[in-house]
Each structure stands twice: as C-alpha cells, then as structure tokens.
Design a protein around this motif. Structure first.
Motif, PDB file in Angstrom:
ATOM      1  N   SER A  20       0.827  -1.214   0.000  1.00 28.00           N
ATOM      2  CA  SER A  20       0.000   0.000   0.000  1.00 28.00           C
ATOM      3  C   SER A  20       0.857   1.258   0.000  1.00 28.00           C
ATOM      4  O   SER A  20       0.536   2.246  -0.677  1.00 28.00           O
ATOM      5  N   ASP A  21       1.946   1.231   0.749  1.00 28.83           N
ATOM      6  CA  ASP A  21       2.860   2.378   0.780  1.00 28.83           C
ATOM      7  C   ASP A  21       3.476   2.619  -0.603  1.00 28.83           C
ATOM      8  O   ASP A  21       3.521   3.757  -1.086  1.00 28.83           O
ATOM      9  N   ILE A  22       3.960   1.555  -1.226  1.00 25.34           N
ATOM     10  CA  ILE A  22       4.559   1.678  -2.567  1.00 25.34           C
ATOM     11  C   ILE A  22       3.543   2.218  -3.553  1.00 25.34           C
ATOM     12  O   ILE A  22       3.836   3.132  -4.339  1.00 25.34           O
ATOM     13  N   ILE A  23       2.334   1.678  -3.521  1.00 24.80           N
ATOM     14  CA  ILE A  23       1.281   2.098  -4.449  1.00 24.80           C
ATOM     15  C   ILE A  23       0.929   3.568  -4.241  1.00 24.80           C
ATOM     16  O   ILE A  23       0.777   4.334  -5.200  1.00 24.80           O
ATOM     17  N   ALA A  24       0.807   3.981  -2.976  1.00 25.19           N
ATOM     18  CA  ALA A  24       0.434   5.370  -2.691  1.00 25.19           C
ATOM     19  C   ALA A  24       1.490   6.341  -3.192  1.00 25.19           C
ATOM     20  O   ALA A  24       1.155   7.368  -3.820  1.00 25.19           O
ATOM     21  N   TRP A  25       2.752   6.058  -2.925  1.00 24.62           N
ATOM     22  CA  TRP A  25       3.815   6.946  -3.405  1.00 24.62           C
ATOM     23  C   TRP A  25       3.844   6.969  -4.925  1.00 24.62           C
ATOM     24  O   TRP A  25       3.963   8.045  -5.530  1.00 24.62           O
TER      25      TRP A  25
ATOM     26  N   SER B 115       0.975   8.904  -6.451  1.00 24.89           N
ATOM     27  CA  SER B 115       1.067  10.354  -6.248  1.00 24.89           C
ATOM     28  C   SER B 115       1.776  11.032  -7.416  1.00 24.89           C
ATOM     29  O   SER B 115       1.623  12.236  -7.625  1.00 24.89           O
ATOM     30  N   GLY B 116       2.582  10.254  -8.166  1.00 19.57           N
ATOM     31  CA  GLY B 116       3.327  10.801  -9.295  1.00 19.57           C
ATOM     32  C   GLY B 116       4.691  11.342  -8.951  1.00 19.57           C
ATOM     33  O   GLY B 116       5.422  11.800  -9.835  1.00 19.57           O
ATOM     34  N   VAL B 117       5.090  11.273  -7.688  1.00 19.66           N
ATOM     35  CA  VAL B 117       6.357  11.875  -7.282  1.00 19.66           C
ATOM     36  C   VAL B 117       7.553  10.994  -7.611  1.00 19.66           C
ATOM     37  O   VAL B 117       8.667  11.493  -7.779  1.00 19.66           O
ATOM     38  N   VAL B 118       7.343   9.689  -7.713  1.00 19.65           N
ATOM     39  CA  VAL B 118       8.434   8.768  -8.042  1.00 19.65           C
ATOM     40  C   VAL B 118       7.994   7.827  -9.155  1.00 19.65           C
ATOM     41  O   VAL B 118       6.795   7.615  -9.377  1.00 19.65           O
ATOM     42  N   GLU B 119       8.998   7.266  -9.836  1.00 16.96           N
ATOM     43  CA  GLU B 119       8.717   6.268 -10.873  1.00 16.96           C
ATOM     44  C   GLU B 119       8.889   4.846 -10.352  1.00 16.96           C
ATOM     45  O   GLU B 119       8.485   3.886 -11.011  1.00 16.96           O
ATOM     46  N   GLY B 120       9.504   4.706  -9.203  1.00 25.74           N
ATOM     47  CA  GLY B 120       9.709   3.376  -8.659  1.00 25.74           C
ATOM     48  C   GLY B 120      10.551   3.425  -7.404  1.00 25.74           C
ATOM     49  O   GLY B 120      10.753   4.483  -6.807  1.00 25.74           O
ATOM     50  N   PHE B 121      11.081   2.248  -7.023  1.00 24.80           N
ATOM     51  CA  PHE B 121      11.882   2.143  -5.803  1.00 24.80           C
ATOM     52  C   PHE B 121      13.022   1.166  -6.008  1.00 24.80           C
ATOM     53  O   PHE B 121      12.887   0.167  -6.728  1.00 24.80           O
ATOM     54  N   ASN B 122      14.130   1.454  -5.334  1.00 27.22           N
ATOM     55  CA  ASN B 122      15.225   0.502  -5.229  1.00 27.22           C
ATOM     56  C   ASN B 122      15.080  -0.172  -3.865  1.00 27.22           C
ATOM     57  O   ASN B 122      15.284   0.456  -2.822  1.00 27.22           O
ATOM     58  N   ILE B 123      14.679  -1.431  -3.878  1.00 22.67           N
ATOM     59  CA  ILE B 123      14.363  -2.155  -2.662  1.00 22.67           C
ATOM     60  C   ILE B 123      15.644  -2.631  -1.996  1.00 22.67           C
ATOM     61  O   ILE B 123      16.446  -3.352  -2.593  1.00 22.67           O
ATOM     62  N   GLN B 124      15.833  -2.223  -0.746  1.00 21.96           N
ATOM     63  CA  GLN B 124      17.014  -2.610   0.033  1.00 21.96           C
ATOM     64  C   GLN B 124      16.545  -3.520   1.157  1.00 21.96           C
ATOM     65  O   GLN B 124      16.117  -3.066   2.216  1.00 21.96           O
TER      66      GLN B 124
ATOM     67  N   GLN C  84       1.260  -6.425  -8.659  1.00 16.79           N
ATOM     68  CA  GLN C  84       0.761  -6.920  -9.941  1.00 16.79           C
ATOM     69  C   GLN C  84      -0.761  -6.914  -9.966  1.00 16.79           C
ATOM     70  O   GLN C  84      -1.379  -6.529 -10.970  1.00 16.79           O
ATOM     71  N   LYS C  85      -1.381  -7.308  -8.867  1.00 15.01           N
ATOM     72  CA  LYS C  85      -2.841  -7.307  -8.785  1.00 15.01           C
ATOM     73  C   LYS C  85      -3.394  -5.895  -8.910  1.00 15.01           C
ATOM     74  O   LYS C  85      -4.475  -5.680  -9.483  1.00 15.01           O
ATOM     75  N   ALA C  86      -2.618  -4.916  -8.401  1.00 14.02           N
ATOM     76  CA  ALA C  86      -3.039  -3.515  -8.513  1.00 14.02           C
ATOM     77  C   ALA C  86      -2.886  -2.974  -9.932  1.00 14.02           C
ATOM     78  O   ALA C  86      -3.333  -1.860 -10.230  1.00 14.02           O
ATOM     79  N   GLY C  87      -2.231  -3.743 -10.806  1.00  8.94           N
ATOM     80  CA  GLY C  87      -2.099  -3.349 -12.204  1.00  8.94           C
ATOM     81  C   GLY C  87      -1.000  -2.347 -12.489  1.00  8.94           C
ATOM     82  O   GLY C  87      -0.996  -1.722 -13.543  1.00  8.94           O
ATOM     83  N   ILE C  88      -0.033  -2.228 -11.554  1.00  8.48           N
ATOM     84  CA  ILE C  88       1.017  -1.233 -11.771  1.00  8.48           C
ATOM     85  C   ILE C  88       2.378  -1.865 -12.029  1.00  8.48           C
ATOM     86  O   ILE C  88       3.344  -1.154 -12.306  1.00  8.48           O
ATOM     87  N   PHE C  89       2.467  -3.197 -11.930  1.00 10.23           N
ATOM     88  CA  PHE C  89       3.736  -3.875 -12.155  1.00 10.23           C
ATOM     89  C   PHE C  89       3.495  -5.103 -13.021  1.00 10.23           C
ATOM     90  O   PHE C  89       2.527  -5.837 -12.801  1.00 10.23           O
ATOM     91  N   PRO C  90       4.356  -5.338 -14.029  1.00 10.86           N
ATOM     92  CA  PRO C  90       4.094  -6.413 -14.995  1.00 10.86           C
ATOM     93  C   PRO C  90       4.243  -7.809 -14.393  1.00 10.86           C
ATOM     94  O   PRO C  90       5.041  -8.030 -13.479  1.00 10.86           O
ATOM     95  N   ARG C  91       3.487  -8.741 -14.953  1.00  8.90           N
ATOM     96  CA  ARG C  91       3.576 -10.150 -14.540  1.00  8.90           C
ATOM     97  C   ARG C  91       4.641 -10.896 -15.332  1.00  8.90           C
ATOM     98  O   ARG C  91       5.081 -11.967 -14.928  1.00  8.90           O
TER      99      ARG C  91
END
Length: 431
Positions: free
Chosen positions: A370-375, A378-387, A407-414
């Motif tokens: 939910s945090d990733i999806i919300a950010w 918002s349009g402020v970022v294009e993605g994240f580097n997961i550490q 993927q279920k949210a439709g924002i990341f490819p399967r």
C-alpha cells in the motif's frame, strides 16, 4: 499498461543492514561466494524485478562488528550474472574520480552486447579518503573539483559510446567499411585527453542507462546533465516533491525534458505477519535489539547525549548538517534534515521511519504494498530501489508477498517486456 512501476533490488553483501551477517541462514562469509549473488538475482528475476543493484565503494569498511558491504567488483560480477540469468537488468556503480573514461566505455559497450542492453551505470563521485589512498598518494580532491571532473568524465564516456555506430553498414559497392563508420572524439580537457574512437561498436537502443545518486547542489546539476535513473533518499512526500521540482527545473535549464528522468528512491521493507512482528524483526536485524537501542543509536549518530534525549520531543530542524568533508553520502544527511524540516517528527517516530539512510516501511505485506502504491500513484516517483535487510531471505519475502499485490493492482508487470532496459523504460532519446 501505460505508466508502470520500476522496481530494482540492492543485493550487496549479506543484506542492507549492517547486522545482516548475524541473521543469514548461511555462513556470514557467503558474501564472498558467487552463488550467493546468483541465487539473489534469480529470486529477483522470479519477481520480475527490473534490475539488481550493486553499490560500490573500493575500500574496505573495516568495522569488525559489521558485514563487509562491498566486495566483488560490480561490472565483472554483473557480466557473469548476465550470462546466467535472462531478462533482468544489472545496475553497476562506478567512480568517476577513479576510473578511466575509455576503459569504462569499452567495458560498458561490451556488457551491453553480452546482456542485450540490460545495464544501468550508476556514476558516483568518491567521497572517502580511504578510496583515494587505494589509487595513489594524492589526497581526495575537494567536492567541487570532483564534480567538475565528473562532468568531463561523462562527456568523454558519452562521446566514446557514440563514436562507432553499429548501425552504419558495410558499403555494398566497395565491400569495405564505410570510411566514416567510426570517428575520433579528439577530446582535450582539464582532466582527460582521449583520441578515440572506441574499438567496440555501440547500439543506441541498447546503450547503458546512466544512473546518478548525488543530492548536493553539484550532484543535482550532474543528475540534470547526464542522469536517467535517479537514485536518492526521500523520506517524506513533501521532501520528495521538492526534490522532483528542483531536479526537473535543473534539467529544463540544461535543455533536457523532465520525462527523460526516472526518480527511483531507496526503500527498506521489513515484513511481518503483523506490524508488531515487523517491528520486532527491525529491532533484531538492526542490531539495536529494542526501541531503546534504536534511540541510543539515534542519539549517537546525531551527536546527542542519550541521557538528555527526549524521545517524544520534535527533532530540531538544524540537527543534521552536511559538511564538505563528511565520509557518508551528502544525500543521506540532507534527507534527514528535510524530514525534520517538513514534519514535527520525534526521535521515537524517526527510528521507525529511517534505516541505513533510506525510508523504512515496517509492517505486513499489505502495508508495504500500500505504501509503494500510494507513493507511485502520487506521481512523485517512478519506482523504488528495494534494500532488503537480510539476503536472500527478505528478498524472497518481498518477491513472494509484496510483488503479487503490486501486480494485482495493475502497476507492475507479470512478465518481462521484450527489448533493452532503454526500451522498457522508454528512454531511447539522446542525453
């Protein structure tokens, strides 16, 4: 899928957290085994992540209580992994201060061909005198000089990568190469004298993307000039919007379209079946042992006497200051200062929001997704580097629990899209 999330994963050493070596299921020495990185890359590939990211610092951090963060040389390691694992990209870190432009351009062009265009090259300006000591007797140059050198470095690398166009054909009439198939760059500057051309042909559609992680004024100027994938520490949405606006303004001033940059900040997820369980794991893998231990660490890092620390009083705006000679990334310090400036955050809240310089999200898989999806929405970022804190266990948890929700949210490819990283990210224009 029109706009889509970019996800990469850092896979240095035994994990992102300094105490990770105590929590790996294998030997603490696994950081020196190729199979460790191969396994982590295959896990990232199973999650359809865009790339694995190797930060680098060519000097040993000799704290016996922490894992050695950087060991294998990233470009060599990525070449071996690119042959073994398809589809996924490889983000390598290179010092502009202690690398030769021709050598890097040649290696990048070679890896572009081996991988089919799955390379991101993160250019950094070295900040640690211990690195300088490994490359000669000269002291580390001041920040301004390092960035001046970095601009010339990238100008030369870019020119070399364009100096032999793979698409220029053999002349069918004469049966010989087109006489203009490769062109000298004849560069003479303050730091470099390079004739060129490169002796490896380059394909513009597969040419390595350029990453950049500087957040100081000179770092932002460098990102605006050459960066395409922008790594950063963003700890609050207001600070993130300020960063984005400043970066885009500097890019426009240099004649670049903001659409040619992708902002991909770091994110440290700690996943539990409940938030309480995630916080317990944070206590453990951080090495602090408890919230009190985290507060002690906060006081130590901030230069505060723990006995005088009020954990529930707002952090002072001027607590975190960047110095010209500090031996940690300026962007981390600035991000901490921005968080204190934009929010009335207390030390007790602070220690659950930041880990290792990046934003921490501790909770269930739903909380993290939910945090990733919300950010992202918002349009402020294009993605994240997961550490992930501990490798490969926490990366497996992220791939198995969080990625399906994205993927279920439709924002990341399967499935992986075809083509190079440039084509996937729609960054085929010229810098």
């Amino acid at each position: 899928m029109q706009r889509r999330l970019i996800l990469t994963a850092g896979i240095n050493s035994t994990g992102y957290l300094a105490d990770s070596w105590r929590h790996v299921s294998d030997s603490p020495l696994v950081f020196a085994e190729f199979d460790h990185y191969l396994r982590a890359t295959r896990i990232a590939h199973a999650g359809r992540l865009d790339a694995v990211f190797f930060s680098d610092h060519p000097a040993l951090g000799a704290d016996p209580a922490q894992r050695p963060l950087h060991s294998f040389e990233p470009l060599t390691l990525s070449t071996a992994l690119a042959v073994a694992v398809p589809d996924i990209g490889f983000e390598i870190t290179v010092s502009s201060t202690y690398s030769a432009p021709y050598d890097l351009a040649r290696r990048l062009a070679t890896l572009d061909h081996i991988s089919g265009g799955r390379v991101i090259c993160n250019i950094v300006s070295s900040f640690n005198p211990a690195v300088a000591a490994n490359y000669g007797s000269a002291p580390l140059p001041p920040r301004e000089a390092r960035y001046r050198q970095a601009h010339e470095f990238m100008s030369v690398v870019t020119a070399l990568l364009k100096s032999w166009n793979l698409r220029r054909p053999v002349d069918p009439q004469s049966g010989v190469w087109d006489p203009d198939f490769a062109r000298p760059i004849s560069h003479k500057g303050e730091f470099y004298s390079v004739a060129g051309p490169l002796n490896v042909p380059s394909d513009a559609r597969r040419r390595a993307l350029i990453g950049q992680a500087g957040a100081s004024g000179p770092g932002l100027d460098f990102a605006a000039a050459y960066g395409e994938i922008i790594y950063c520490s963003l700890l609050s949405l207001p600070a993130a919007w300020n960063f984005r606006d400043e970066l885009h303004a500097r890019a426009k001033a240099r004649g670049r379209a903001p659409a040619s940059l992708r902002i991909v900040p770091g994110l440290v997820p700690i996943i539990g079946r409940t938030r309480a369980e995630a916080l317990e794991r944070h206590d453990a893998v951080s090495g602090a042992g408890s919230e009190k231990g985290l507060l002690r660490r906060f006081a130590r890092d901030a230069g505060i006497d723990y006995a005088t620390l009020d954990p529930d009083a707002p952090v002072a705006n001027d607590l975190f200051k960047t110095s010209a000679d500090q031996q940690r990334p300026a962007g981390f310090t600035q991000a901490l200062a921005e968080l204190a400036r934009h929010e009335r955050i207390t030390p007790r809240q602070f220690v659950r929001r930041v880990e290792g310089g990046h934003r921490l999200v501790a909770g269930t898989a739903d909380d993290v997704a939910s945090d990733i999806i919300a950010w992202w929405r918002s349009g402020v970022v294009e993605g994240f580097n997961i550490q992930t804190p501990v490798l490969p266990e926490d990366l497996s948890d992220f791939v198995e629990q969080v990625v399906p929700r994205l993927q279920k949210a439709g924002i990341f490819p399967r499935e992986y899209e075809s083509g190079s990283l440039r084509e996937r990210f729609e960054l085929t224009g010229e810098i």
